[in-house]
Enzyme design. Structure first.
Site, PDB file in Angstrom:
ATOM      1  N   ASN A   1       0.851  -1.323  -0.139  1.00  0.00           N
ATOM      2  CA  ASN A   1      -0.211   0.041  -0.025  1.00  0.00           C
ATOM      3  C   ASN A   1       0.975   1.346  -0.137  1.00  0.00           C
ATOM      4  O   ASN A   1       1.467   1.569   1.075  1.00  0.00           O
ATOM      5  CB  ASN A   1      -1.001  -0.084   1.130  1.00  0.00           C
ATOM      6  CG  ASN A   1      -1.658   1.224   1.460  1.00  0.00           C
ATOM      7  OD1 ASN A   1      -1.618   2.072   0.356  1.00  0.00           O
ATOM      8  ND2 ASN A   1      -2.390   1.333   2.458  1.00  0.00           N
TER       9      ASN A   1
ATOM     10  N   LYS B   1       0.045   4.270  -0.247  1.00  0.00           N
ATOM     11  CA  LYS B   1      -0.582   5.448   0.172  1.00  0.00           C
ATOM     12  C   LYS B   1      -0.302   6.769  -0.671  1.00  0.00           C
ATOM     13  O   LYS B   1      -0.322   6.456  -1.968  1.00  0.00           O
ATOM     14  CB  LYS B   1      -0.109   5.787   1.674  1.00  0.00           C
ATOM     15  CG  LYS B   1      -0.194   4.387   2.408  1.00  0.00           C
ATOM     16  CD  LYS B   1      -0.120   4.739   3.906  1.00  0.00           C
ATOM     17  CE  LYS B   1      -0.009   3.283   4.892  1.00  0.00           C
ATOM     18  NZ  LYS B   1      -0.183   3.365   6.031  1.00  0.00           N
TER      19      LYS B   1
ATOM     20  N   HIS C   1      -9.707   0.956   4.988  1.00  0.00           N
ATOM     21  CA  HIS C   1      -8.254   1.379   5.665  1.00  0.00           C
ATOM     22  C   HIS C   1      -8.724   2.203   6.576  1.00  0.00           C
ATOM     23  O   HIS C   1      -9.307   3.229   6.726  1.00  0.00           O
ATOM     24  CB  HIS C   1      -7.295   1.729   4.655  1.00  0.00           C
ATOM     25  CG  HIS C   1      -5.954   1.807   5.095  1.00  0.00           C
ATOM     26  ND1 HIS C   1      -5.497   2.757   6.261  1.00  0.00           N
ATOM     27  CD2 HIS C   1      -4.909   0.879   4.801  1.00  0.00           C
ATOM     28  CE1 HIS C   1      -4.397   2.576   6.596  1.00  0.00           C
ATOM     29  NE2 HIS C   1      -3.907   1.218   5.725  1.00  0.00           N
TER      30      HIS C   1
ATOM     31  N   GLU D   1      -6.954   4.462   8.068  1.00  0.00           N
ATOM     32  CA  GLU D   1      -6.887   5.705   7.677  1.00  0.00           C
ATOM     33  C   GLU D   1      -8.017   6.456   7.194  1.00  0.00           C
ATOM     34  O   GLU D   1      -8.282   7.698   7.299  1.00  0.00           O
ATOM     35  CB  GLU D   1      -5.551   6.026   6.854  1.00  0.00           C
ATOM     36  CG  GLU D   1      -4.114   5.897   7.695  1.00  0.00           C
ATOM     37  CD  GLU D   1      -3.165   5.480   6.866  1.00  0.00           C
ATOM     38  OE1 GLU D   1      -3.281   5.454   5.688  1.00  0.00           O
ATOM     39  OE2 GLU D   1      -2.142   4.967   7.527  1.00  0.00           O
TER      40      GLU D   1
ATOM     41  N   GLU E   1      -5.785  -5.459  10.448  1.00  0.00           N
ATOM     42  CA  GLU E   1      -4.831  -4.311  10.664  1.00  0.00           C
ATOM     43  C   GLU E   1      -5.217  -3.614  11.920  1.00  0.00           C
ATOM     44  O   GLU E   1      -5.838  -2.734  12.054  1.00  0.00           O
ATOM     45  CB  GLU E   1      -4.837  -3.175   9.593  1.00  0.00           C
ATOM     46  CG  GLU E   1      -4.346  -4.000   8.042  1.00  0.00           C
ATOM     47  CD  GLU E   1      -3.638  -2.855   7.272  1.00  0.00           C
ATOM     48  OE1 GLU E   1      -2.735  -2.987   6.809  1.00  0.00           O
ATOM     49  OE2 GLU E   1      -4.325  -1.680   7.135  1.00  0.00           O
TER      50      GLU E   1
ATOM     51  N   GLY F   1       2.019   1.975  10.721  1.00  0.00           N
ATOM     52  CA  GLY F   1       2.866   2.942  10.752  1.00  0.00           C
ATOM     53  C   GLY F   1       3.434   3.518  11.891  1.00  0.00           C
ATOM     54  O   GLY F   1       3.901   4.403  12.113  1.00  0.00           O
TER      55      GLY F   1
ATOM     56  N   SER G   1       3.045  -2.512  10.461  1.00  0.00           N
ATOM     57  CA  SER G   1       4.542  -2.460  10.691  1.00  0.00           C
ATOM     58  C   SER G   1       5.189  -3.850  10.017  1.00  0.00           C
ATOM     59  O   SER G   1       5.964  -4.313  10.853  1.00  0.00           O
ATOM     60  CB  SER G   1       4.769  -1.801  12.108  1.00  0.00           C
ATOM     61  OG  SER G   1       4.293  -0.702  12.172  1.00  0.00           O
TER      62      SER G   1
HETATM   63  C1  PEP Z   1      -0.928   0.068   6.050  1.00  0.00           C
HETATM   64  O1  PEP Z   1      -1.095   1.078   5.767  1.00  0.00           O
HETATM   65  O2  PEP Z   1      -2.058  -1.020   5.586  1.00  0.00           O
HETATM   66  C2  PEP Z   1       0.017  -0.523   6.801  1.00  0.00           C
HETATM   67  C3  PEP Z   1      -0.154  -1.806   7.538  1.00  0.00           C
HETATM   68  O3  PEP Z   1       0.861   0.322   7.014  1.00  0.00           O
HETATM   69  P1  PEP Z   1       2.281  -0.116   7.688  1.00  0.00           P
HETATM   70  O4  PEP Z   1       2.835  -1.407   7.249  1.00  0.00           O
HETATM   71  O5  PEP Z   1       3.276   1.167   7.409  1.00  0.00           O
HETATM   72  O6  PEP Z   1       2.102  -0.385   9.335  1.00  0.00           O
END
Ligand code: PEP
Length: 245
Positions: free
Chosen positions: A9, A11, A95, A97, A167, A173, A203
């Protein structure tokens, strides 16, 4: 274990030229990994160019969101059919976000997911609890509520297209990853409810990928930050290939 699936992803990152360069690096890096499926999710503006660059495989393309209507007076929105037309195979929906920063509700995720399936896309539906919900012992209830709402009124044929991404919001993040046991517990719960593949996101890095992917119900990863570095993303996919072999 299912065939591991990895989606990067990206972003809100990258010009078209930068996205093409990253896509090319990812394709070249994972070309020999026959045991895994890999997708990348660039920004809307780079989708068509990246899909063209990747059209000979093996890496496929995902969008990061879509609307639920096919066309009409919806300024600023993008229809699932337009994403399919641009070369997308997947669309990430719900997501955290989008939920946290843009007020996206479960009902909207459901409308989007059903529209995506109608357009021939596979939705990657993100669910996960906040730290406050985890601390309050509400993790399982939160996941179930998000899933039940997002997957409402979808028949088995539609569900076959769905990929769930667990997630935990506190792990996205932040550099803080769920332990393998925490992820496994949540993934097993998702699978007790719905017959979908379940990716872990939060992460994921080359250093923790293997332990997470070794869990029986972790079917791959949705990768944010580490997917912007082709060597890191490739190492994560390689860990999946080795676990699957
Ligand atoms: C994500 O945005 O779906 C995600 C898992 O981000 P990160 O790997 O940076 O935590």
């Amino acid at each position: 274990m299912r065939r591991p699936f990895f989606c990067g992803n990206w972003k809100l990152n990258g010009s078209i030229a930068e996205s093409l360069a990253l896509a090319t690096d990812v394709r070249n890096g994972v070309a020999t990994l026959r045991e895994v499926d890999v997708a990348v999710a660039p920004s809307f503006t780079a989708l068509y160019a990246v899909a063209k660059r990747l059209e000979d495989g093996p890496v496929t393309v995902a969008a990061q969101d879509c609307f639920w209507e096919d066309k009409g007076a919806f300024t600023g929105e993008v229809a699932p059919g337009q994403l399919a037309d641009a070369g997308c195979k997947y669309v990430i929906l719900g997501h955290s976000e989008r939920r946290q920063l843009f007020g996206e509700l479960d009902a909207a995720v459901n409308l989007k997911a059903r529209a995506a399936v109608r357009a021939g896309l596979s939705p990657i539906i993100c669910v996960g609890e906040t730290l406050a919900e985890r601390d309050a012992g509400e993790t399982i209830g939160r996941i179930q509520a998000q899933l039940d709402a997002a997957l409402a009124d979808m028949d088995n044929a539609a569900l076959e297209r769905v990929v769930v991404a667990y997630e935990p919001v506190w792990a996205i993040g932040t550099g803080r990853t769920a332990t393998a046991d925490t992820a496994q517990e949540a993934h097993a719960f998702v699978k007790s409810l719905y017959p979908t593949a379940v990716l872990y996101g939060g992460s994921v890095k080359p250093e923790n990928a293997r332990t997470l992917l070794a869990q029986p119900d972790v079917d791959g990863a949705l990768v944010g930050g580490a997917s912007l570095d082709p060597a890191s993303f490739e190492a994560i996919c390689l860990a999946g290939a080795e676990v699957a072999a």
